[in-house]
Design a protein around this motif. Structure first.
Motif, PDB file in Angstrom:
ATOM      1  N   TRP A 198      -1.133   6.890  -3.831  1.00  0.00           N
ATOM      2  CA  TRP A 198      -2.174   7.548  -4.626  1.00  0.00           C
ATOM      3  C   TRP A 198      -2.998   6.465  -5.300  1.00  0.00           C
ATOM      4  CZ3 TRP A 198      -0.980  10.980  -9.527  1.00  0.00           C
ATOM      5  CH2 TRP A 198      -2.189  11.464 -10.051  1.00  0.00           C
ATOM      6  N   TYR A 199      -4.262   6.365  -4.914  1.00  0.00           N
ATOM      7  CA  TYR A 199      -5.223   5.468  -5.547  1.00  0.00           C
ATOM      8  C   TYR A 199      -5.828   6.233  -6.721  1.00  0.00           C
ATOM      9  CZ  TYR A 199      -4.640   2.630  -1.345  1.00  0.00           C
ATOM     10  OH  TYR A 199      -4.110   1.855  -0.321  1.00  0.00           O
ATOM     11  N   SER A 200      -5.360   5.946  -7.931  1.00  0.00           N
ATOM     12  CA  SER A 200      -5.487   6.902  -9.029  1.00  0.00           C
ATOM     13  C   SER A 200      -6.329   6.415 -10.200  1.00  0.00           C
ATOM     14  CB  SER A 200      -4.081   7.249  -9.540  1.00  0.00           C
ATOM     15  OG  SER A 200      -4.137   8.093 -10.656  1.00  0.00           O
ATOM     16  N   VAL A 201      -7.317   7.224 -10.577  1.00  0.00           N
ATOM     17  CA  VAL A 201      -8.052   7.020 -11.823  1.00  0.00           C
ATOM     18  C   VAL A 201      -7.143   7.350 -13.018  1.00  0.00           C
ATOM     19  CG1 VAL A 201     -10.019   7.795 -13.209  1.00  0.00           C
ATOM     20  CG2 VAL A 201     -10.272   7.518 -10.735  1.00  0.00           C
ATOM     21  N   LEU A 202      -6.459   8.488 -12.943  1.00  0.00           N
ATOM     22  CA  LEU A 202      -5.537   8.868 -14.015  1.00  0.00           C
ATOM     23  C   LEU A 202      -4.524   7.760 -14.277  1.00  0.00           C
ATOM     24  CD1 LEU A 202      -4.415  11.188 -15.902  1.00  0.00           C
ATOM     25  CD2 LEU A 202      -2.840  11.694 -14.006  1.00  0.00           C
ATOM     26  N   GLY A 203      -3.975   7.211 -13.206  1.00  0.00           N
ATOM     27  CA  GLY A 203      -2.977   6.164 -13.338  1.00  0.00           C
ATOM     28  C   GLY A 203      -3.497   4.917 -14.010  1.00  0.00           C
ATOM     29  N   GLY A 204      -4.817   4.702 -13.965  1.00  0.00           N
ATOM     30  CA  GLY A 204      -5.396   3.528 -14.598  1.00  0.00           C
ATOM     31  C   GLY A 204      -5.374   3.568 -16.111  1.00  0.00           C
ATOM     32  N   LEU A 205      -5.135   4.745 -16.688  1.00  0.00           N
ATOM     33  CA  LEU A 205      -5.047   4.870 -18.144  1.00  0.00           C
ATOM     34  C   LEU A 205      -3.757   5.557 -18.579  1.00  0.00           C
ATOM     35  CD1 LEU A 205      -6.573   4.252 -20.765  1.00  0.00           C
ATOM     36  CD2 LEU A 205      -7.647   6.519 -20.583  1.00  0.00           C
ATOM     37  N   PHE A 206      -3.285   6.500 -17.759  1.00  0.00           N
ATOM     38  CA  PHE A 206      -2.079   7.256 -18.083  1.00  0.00           C
ATOM     39  C   PHE A 206      -1.087   7.170 -16.917  1.00  0.00           C
ATOM     40  CE2 PHE A 206      -5.569   9.493 -20.345  1.00  0.00           C
ATOM     41  CZ  PHE A 206      -5.142   9.285 -21.656  1.00  0.00           C
ATOM     42  N   PRO A 207      -0.492   6.004 -16.703  1.00  0.00           N
ATOM     43  CA  PRO A 207       0.397   5.850 -15.545  1.00  0.00           C
ATOM     44  C   PRO A 207       1.606   6.770 -15.578  1.00  0.00           C
ATOM     45  CG  PRO A 207       0.539   3.938 -17.016  1.00  0.00           C
ATOM     46  CD  PRO A 207      -0.628   4.749 -17.469  1.00  0.00           C
ATOM     47  N   PHE A 238       0.829  -1.208   0.000  1.00  0.00           N
ATOM     48  CA  PHE A 238       0.000   0.000   0.000  1.00  0.00           C
ATOM     49  C   PHE A 238       0.863   1.258   0.000  1.00  0.00           C
ATOM     50  CE2 PHE A 238      -2.850  -3.093   2.265  1.00  0.00           C
ATOM     51  CZ  PHE A 238      -3.766  -3.232   1.242  1.00  0.00           C
ATOM     52  N   THR A 239       1.710   1.384  -1.015  1.00  0.00           N
ATOM     53  CA  THR A 239       2.532   2.581  -1.191  1.00  0.00           C
ATOM     54  C   THR A 239       2.658   2.872  -2.683  1.00  0.00           C
ATOM     55  OG1 THR A 239       4.567   1.263  -1.233  1.00  0.00           O
ATOM     56  CG2 THR A 239       3.903   2.176   0.904  1.00  0.00           C
ATOM     57  N   GLY A 240       3.099   4.089  -3.013  1.00  0.00           N
ATOM     58  CA  GLY A 240       3.377   4.434  -4.402  1.00  0.00           C
ATOM     59  C   GLY A 240       2.131   4.736  -5.219  1.00  0.00           C
ATOM     60  N   LEU A 241       2.123   4.250  -6.442  1.00  0.00           N
ATOM     61  CA  LEU A 241       1.023   4.496  -7.383  1.00  0.00           C
ATOM     62  C   LEU A 241       0.177   3.243  -7.538  1.00  0.00           C
ATOM     63  CD1 LEU A 241      -0.448   6.208  -9.510  1.00  0.00           C
ATOM     64  CD2 LEU A 241       1.229   5.391 -11.202  1.00  0.00           C
ATOM     65  N   SER A 242      -1.068   3.344  -7.116  1.00  0.00           N
ATOM     66  CA  SER A 242      -2.032   2.253  -7.306  1.00  0.00           C
ATOM     67  C   SER A 242      -2.996   2.677  -8.406  1.00  0.00           C
ATOM     68  CB  SER A 242      -2.791   1.962  -6.011  1.00  0.00           C
ATOM     69  OG  SER A 242      -3.598   0.810  -6.136  1.00  0.00           O
ATOM     70  N   ALA A 243      -2.926   2.006  -9.541  1.00  0.00           N
ATOM     71  CA  ALA A 243      -3.652   2.424 -10.745  1.00  0.00           C
ATOM     72  C   ALA A 243      -4.970   1.680 -10.865  1.00  0.00           C
ATOM     73  CB  ALA A 243      -2.783   2.157 -11.972  1.00  0.00           C
ATOM     74  N   PHE A 244      -6.046   2.416 -11.086  1.00  0.00           N
ATOM     75  CA  PHE A 244      -7.394   1.850 -11.120  1.00  0.00           C
ATOM     76  C   PHE A 244      -7.967   1.914 -12.544  1.00  0.00           C
ATOM     77  CE2 PHE A 244      -6.799   1.944  -6.746  1.00  0.00           C
ATOM     78  CZ  PHE A 244      -7.862   1.360  -6.079  1.00  0.00           C
ATOM     79  N   PRO A 245      -7.969   0.793 -13.269  1.00  0.00           N
ATOM     80  CA  PRO A 245      -8.488   0.801 -14.642  1.00  0.00           C
ATOM     81  C   PRO A 245     -10.002   0.629 -14.701  1.00  0.00           C
ATOM     82  CG  PRO A 245      -7.669  -1.378 -14.113  1.00  0.00           C
ATOM     83  CD  PRO A 245      -7.396  -0.515 -12.900  1.00  0.00           C
ATOM     84  N   LEU A 246     -10.553   0.970 -15.846  1.00  0.00           N
ATOM     85  CA  LEU A 246     -11.936   0.648 -16.174  1.00  0.00           C
ATOM     86  C   LEU A 246     -12.134  -0.864 -16.252  1.00  0.00           C
ATOM     87  CD1 LEU A 246     -12.413   3.044 -19.205  1.00  0.00           C
ATOM     88  CD2 LEU A 246     -13.812   3.159 -17.147  1.00  0.00           C
ATOM     89  N   THR A 247     -13.383  -1.286 -16.051  1.00  0.00           N
ATOM     90  CA  THR A 247     -13.799  -2.629 -16.447  1.00  0.00           C
ATOM     91  C   THR A 247     -14.740  -2.463 -17.639  1.00  0.00           C
ATOM     92  OG1 THR A 247     -13.769  -3.322 -14.126  1.00  0.00           O
ATOM     93  CG2 THR A 247     -14.820  -4.811 -15.697  1.00  0.00           C
ATOM     94  N   PRO A 248     -14.288  -2.692 -18.865  1.00  0.00           N
ATOM     95  CA  PRO A 248     -15.169  -2.485 -20.031  1.00  0.00           C
ATOM     96  C   PRO A 248     -16.316  -3.500 -20.025  1.00  0.00           C
ATOM     97  CG  PRO A 248     -12.853  -2.725 -20.677  1.00  0.00           C
ATOM     98  CD  PRO A 248     -12.957  -3.150 -19.262  1.00  0.00           C
ATOM     99  N   VAL A 249     -17.534  -3.005 -20.092  1.00  0.00           N
ATOM    100  CA  VAL A 249     -18.720  -3.861 -20.018  1.00  0.00           C
ATOM    101  C   VAL A 249     -19.570  -3.646 -21.266  1.00  0.00           C
ATOM    102  CG1 VAL A 249     -20.779  -4.453 -18.698  1.00  0.00           C
ATOM    103  CG2 VAL A 249     -18.708  -3.740 -17.504  1.00  0.00           C
ATOM    104  N   THR A 250     -19.845  -4.716 -21.995  1.00  0.00           N
ATOM    105  CA  THR A 250     -20.708  -4.658 -23.177  1.00  0.00           C
ATOM    106  C   THR A 250     -22.050  -5.291 -22.834  1.00  0.00           C
ATOM    107  OG1 THR A 250     -20.068  -6.819 -24.041  1.00  0.00           O
ATOM    108  CG2 THR A 250     -18.647  -4.941 -24.588  1.00  0.00           C
TER     109      THR A 250
END
Length: 283
Positions: A203-212, A2-14
């Motif tokens: 940082w629990y990051s939305v940005l990091g999930g696409l643009f790390p 639990f340190t540094g950059l934690s990147a949160f990606p989308l889950t693409p749902v069709t």
């Protein structure tokens, strides 16, 4: 973890379920970029909209695609029995940790929220991150309650929302209530730089999930966050999940319709604004 950059990606749902190929692609990109951890099935990952079977599938895909990068899996649900089942699925998938928000329909009391974490940590063999997200759960943690929960076994981190102007005082007040072994993480990308400067560990990051790489730039230099202000403004106007979905579609990483209904993708002028902003910021 639990340190540094934690990147949160989308889950693409069709319409037929999770786009497993696109989801694995998003996760593997993050692993290749060297993020410190990957947050599967967070709010950006649409966890409340998915069935237990879909969430188990997503957890397994994320762990496999992460190729050794630690994966944090969201297990929030309204019923404790469902949370426990989701925790078991996450453990079986090989998750390194779980993320739990006090999701509810009826408003919860402090004792009920404490009881949720007590029940879950009693059965859990993985580290747990407490997800403090009053905007979606409508529950407001006190520092006293955070302190009680942080003393439970396996609690490893607290994911706090955006901090006020005096960020250091906020972080210091919370840190005084919790064990030294529990980290504090900032969410809310627009204020992440302030949270990190105030002493947050992750940082629990939305940005990091696409643009790390862009997220890492913010972590190195707080001035980079101000450069990204046009993106933060889009997040505020449209919701970060819709903006990130439009960005990922523009980049060819996912398809055109990837948000679980009733959520709707950005179209027309709003989508063009996202694309123009990405070009302006060289993302």
């Amino acid at each position: 973890m639990f340190t540094g950059l934690s990147a949160f990606p989308l889950t693409p749902v069709t319409g037929s379920g999770i786009d497993t190929t696109a989801y694995a692609r998003l996760v593997s990109r993050l692993a290749a970029a060297g993020v410190d951890s990957i947050g599967a099935l967070g709010s950006t990952g649409s966890y409340p909209y998915l069935t237990r079977a879909q969430r188990a599938e997503a957890a397994k895909i994320a762990v496999d695609a992460a190729a050794g990068t630690p994966v944090l899996v969201g297990i929030g649900a309204t019923a404790t029995s469902e949370v426990l089942a989701l925790a078991e699925d996450a453990q079986n998938a090989g998750a390194a940790a779980v993320l739990l928000a006090p999701v509810s329909y009826q408003p919860l009391t402090d004792d009920e929220v404490f009881g949720l974490y007590e029940d879950v940590t009693r059965e859990l063999s993985l580290p747990l991150c407490v997800y403090d997200n009053p905007r979606t759960t409508h529950f407001q943690f006190s520092d006293e309650l955070h302190g009680r929960i942080a003393a439970l076994p396996n609690v490893g981190s607290i994911k706090i929302p955006g901090v006020p102007a005096d960020a250091k005082a906020r972080v210091d007040a919370l840190r005084a209530r919790i064990l030294d072994t529990v980290t504090i993480g900032i969410s809310g990308d627009a204020v992440a730089a302030e949270g990190l400067a105030a002493g947050c560990d992750v940082w629990y990051s939305v940005l990091g999930g696409l643009f790390p790489d862009a997220a890492r730039a913010v972590m190195r230099d707080a001035a980079e966050s101000e450069r990204l202000r046009p993106l933060w403004d889009l997040f505020a106007r449209h919701g970060s999940i819709r903006v990130v979905a439009a960005a990922a579609t523009h980049l060819g990483l996912i398809g055109e319709r990837v948000l679980p209904r009733p959520l709707r993708e950005l179209d027309g002028a709003a989508r063009r604004e996202v694309i123009d902003t990405l070009r302006q910021l060289n993302l």
